[in-house]
Design a protein around this motif. Structure first.
Motif, PDB file in Angstrom:
ATOM      1  N   PHE A  76       0.836  -1.193   0.000  1.00  0.00           N
ATOM      2  CA  PHE A  76       0.000   0.000   0.000  1.00  0.00           C
ATOM      3  C   PHE A  76       0.872   1.244   0.000  1.00  0.00           C
ATOM      4  O   PHE A  76       1.822   1.326   0.791  1.00  0.00           O
ATOM      5  CB  PHE A  76      -0.867   0.051   1.261  1.00  0.00           C
ATOM      6  CG  PHE A  76      -1.815  -1.106   1.412  1.00  0.00           C
ATOM      7  CD1 PHE A  76      -3.152  -0.979   1.068  1.00  0.00           C
ATOM      8  CD2 PHE A  76      -1.383  -2.317   1.929  1.00  0.00           C
ATOM      9  CE1 PHE A  76      -4.034  -2.040   1.227  1.00  0.00           C
ATOM     10  CE2 PHE A  76      -2.252  -3.386   2.088  1.00  0.00           C
ATOM     11  CZ  PHE A  76      -3.582  -3.247   1.730  1.00  0.00           C
ATOM     12  N   ALA A  77       0.559   2.206  -0.840  1.00  0.00           N
ATOM     13  CA  ALA A  77       1.133   3.546  -0.760  1.00  0.00           C
ATOM     14  C   ALA A  77       0.224   4.333   0.175  1.00  0.00           C
ATOM     15  O   ALA A  77      -0.993   4.422  -0.048  1.00  0.00           O
ATOM     16  CB  ALA A  77       1.184   4.193  -2.136  1.00  0.00           C
ATOM     17  N   VAL A  78       0.801   4.902   1.232  1.00  0.00           N
ATOM     18  CA  VAL A  78       0.033   5.492   2.327  1.00  0.00           C
ATOM     19  C   VAL A  78       0.273   7.000   2.384  1.00  0.00           C
ATOM     20  O   VAL A  78       1.395   7.466   2.173  1.00  0.00           O
ATOM     21  CB  VAL A  78       0.438   4.810   3.660  1.00  0.00           C
ATOM     22  CG1 VAL A  78      -0.319   5.380   4.838  1.00  0.00           C
ATOM     23  CG2 VAL A  78       0.216   3.298   3.567  1.00  0.00           C
ATOM     24  N   ASP A  79      -0.782   7.745   2.725  1.00  0.00           N
ATOM     25  CA  ASP A  79      -0.698   9.215   2.708  1.00  0.00           C
ATOM     26  C   ASP A  79      -0.239   9.845   4.022  1.00  0.00           C
ATOM     27  O   ASP A  79      -0.280  11.062   4.180  1.00  0.00           O
ATOM     28  CB  ASP A  79      -2.037   9.821   2.272  1.00  0.00           C
ATOM     29  CG  ASP A  79      -3.163   9.610   3.281  1.00  0.00           C
ATOM     30  OD1 ASP A  79      -2.955   8.942   4.329  1.00  0.00           O
ATOM     31  OD2 ASP A  79      -4.273  10.114   3.015  1.00  0.00           O
ATOM     32  N   VAL A  80       0.170   9.031   4.991  1.00  0.00           N
ATOM     33  CA  VAL A  80       0.708   9.549   6.258  1.00  0.00           C
ATOM     34  C   VAL A  80       2.042   8.851   6.551  1.00  0.00           C
ATOM     35  O   VAL A  80       2.282   7.737   6.085  1.00  0.00           O
ATOM     36  CB  VAL A  80      -0.273   9.341   7.443  1.00  0.00           C
ATOM     37  CG1 VAL A  80      -1.530  10.192   7.266  1.00  0.00           C
ATOM     38  CG2 VAL A  80      -0.638   7.877   7.623  1.00  0.00           C
ATOM     39  N   ASP A  81       2.881   9.516   7.341  1.00  0.00           N
ATOM     40  CA  ASP A  81       4.180   8.939   7.706  1.00  0.00           C
ATOM     41  C   ASP A  81       4.025   7.705   8.583  1.00  0.00           C
ATOM     42  O   ASP A  81       4.829   6.788   8.520  1.00  0.00           O
ATOM     43  CB  ASP A  81       5.037   9.965   8.462  1.00  0.00           C
ATOM     44  CG  ASP A  81       5.460  11.125   7.594  1.00  0.00           C
ATOM     45  OD1 ASP A  81       5.752  10.916   6.408  1.00  0.00           O
ATOM     46  OD2 ASP A  81       5.494  12.258   8.119  1.00  0.00           O
TER      47      ASP A  81
ATOM     48  N   HIS B 223      -6.265   5.582   4.558  1.00  0.00           N
ATOM     49  CA  HIS B 223      -5.013   6.267   4.209  1.00  0.00           C
ATOM     50  C   HIS B 223      -4.317   5.707   2.971  1.00  0.00           C
ATOM     51  O   HIS B 223      -3.170   6.061   2.704  1.00  0.00           O
ATOM     52  CB  HIS B 223      -4.063   6.234   5.408  1.00  0.00           C
ATOM     53  CG  HIS B 223      -4.557   7.052   6.554  1.00  0.00           C
ATOM     54  ND1 HIS B 223      -4.545   8.427   6.548  1.00  0.00           N
ATOM     55  CD2 HIS B 223      -5.130   6.680   7.729  1.00  0.00           C
ATOM     56  CE1 HIS B 223      -5.054   8.879   7.669  1.00  0.00           C
ATOM     57  NE2 HIS B 223      -5.437   7.838   8.405  1.00  0.00           N
ATOM     58  N   THR B 224      -4.972   4.861   2.197  1.00  0.00           N
ATOM     59  CA  THR B 224      -4.345   4.266   1.021  1.00  0.00           C
ATOM     60  C   THR B 224      -4.520   5.156  -0.204  1.00  0.00           C
ATOM     61  O   THR B 224      -5.644   5.508  -0.571  1.00  0.00           O
ATOM     62  CB  THR B 224      -4.941   2.868   0.745  1.00  0.00           C
ATOM     63  OG1 THR B 224      -4.644   2.023   1.858  1.00  0.00           O
ATOM     64  CG2 THR B 224      -4.366   2.267  -0.520  1.00  0.00           C
TER      65      THR B 224
END
Length: 154
Positions: free
Chosen positions: A114-119, A139-140
Motif C-alpha cells: 500500500f502507498a500510504v498518505d501519512v508517515d 489512508h491508502t
C-alpha cells in the motif's frame, strides 16, 4: 506511472514456493515496488488468505510505517528501521507462512503493498490485521498485489 509490485520469489497467479510455507521455510518473500503516486509518505504490506475456514480469512503478515524512501524488502527481511510488524492470526508479529488445512483445496495468498498518505499509522506489534486494515482503508493512495496459491494435499 502505475504502482506495481514484483518479487524474485513469488509470481502472480503462481504457486507459493516451499520457502513461503510455514512448515517448510516460513520465510517472507522478496518484494519490490515502484510507481507510487504523489503524496506517498510511507508504505504498508499485508499478506492475507481469504480462503481460510474462519469466516474472516487469515492474516499472515502486516507491516506498516515503512519509510517512503524504501522500495524493496529482501527475502527473509528484516523490515526497515521505523516499520512495525503487527500480530498475525498465528498470534505474534512477523511473517507466518501458508498453512491451509489438508484437503481443503488451494488457498489464495494476497501479498499487497500500500502507498500510504501519512508517515505513520497508529498501529503496534500487538494489533491485529483487522486494525491494520481499518487504518489502511482511510489512508491508502494506491495498492499493488501479487496473488499466489498453495494447497496442502495432506
Amino acid at each position: 506511472m502505475t504502482f506495481t509490485l514484483t518479487s524474485n520469489d513469488i509470481t502472480d497467479g503462481g504457486v507459493l514456493p516451499d520457502a513461503q510455507v510455514q512448515a517448510k521455510g516460513n520465510t517472507s518473500p522478496h518484494l519490490k515496488w515502484s510507481g507510487a503516486p504523489e503524496g506517498t509518505k510511507s508504505y504498508a504490506i499485508t499478506v492475507y488468505d481469504p480462503d481460510a475456514p474462519t469466516g474472516s480469512g487469515f492474516w499472515h503478515w502486516t507491516v506498516a510505517n515503512i519509510p517512503a524512501d524504501v522500495g524493496e524488502i529482501a527475502t527473509g527481511g528484516p523490515v526497515p528501521a521505523g516499520a512495525v510488524e503487527g500480530r498475525t492470526d498465528y498470534g505474534e508479529p512477523g511473517f507466518g507462512g501458508a498453512a491451509p488445512p489438508p484437503g481443503h483445496g488451494p488457498h489464495r495468498y494476497i501479498f499487497t503493498v500500500f502507498a500510504v498518505d501519512v508517515d505513520s499509522l497508529p498501529v503496534t506489534p500487538e494489533d491485529s490485521g483487522a486494525k491494520y486494515g481499518f487504518n489502511l482503508h482511510f489512508h491508502t493512495l494506491a495498492k499493488a498485489t501479487i496473488t499466489a496459491t498453495y494447497e496442502n494435499k495432506g
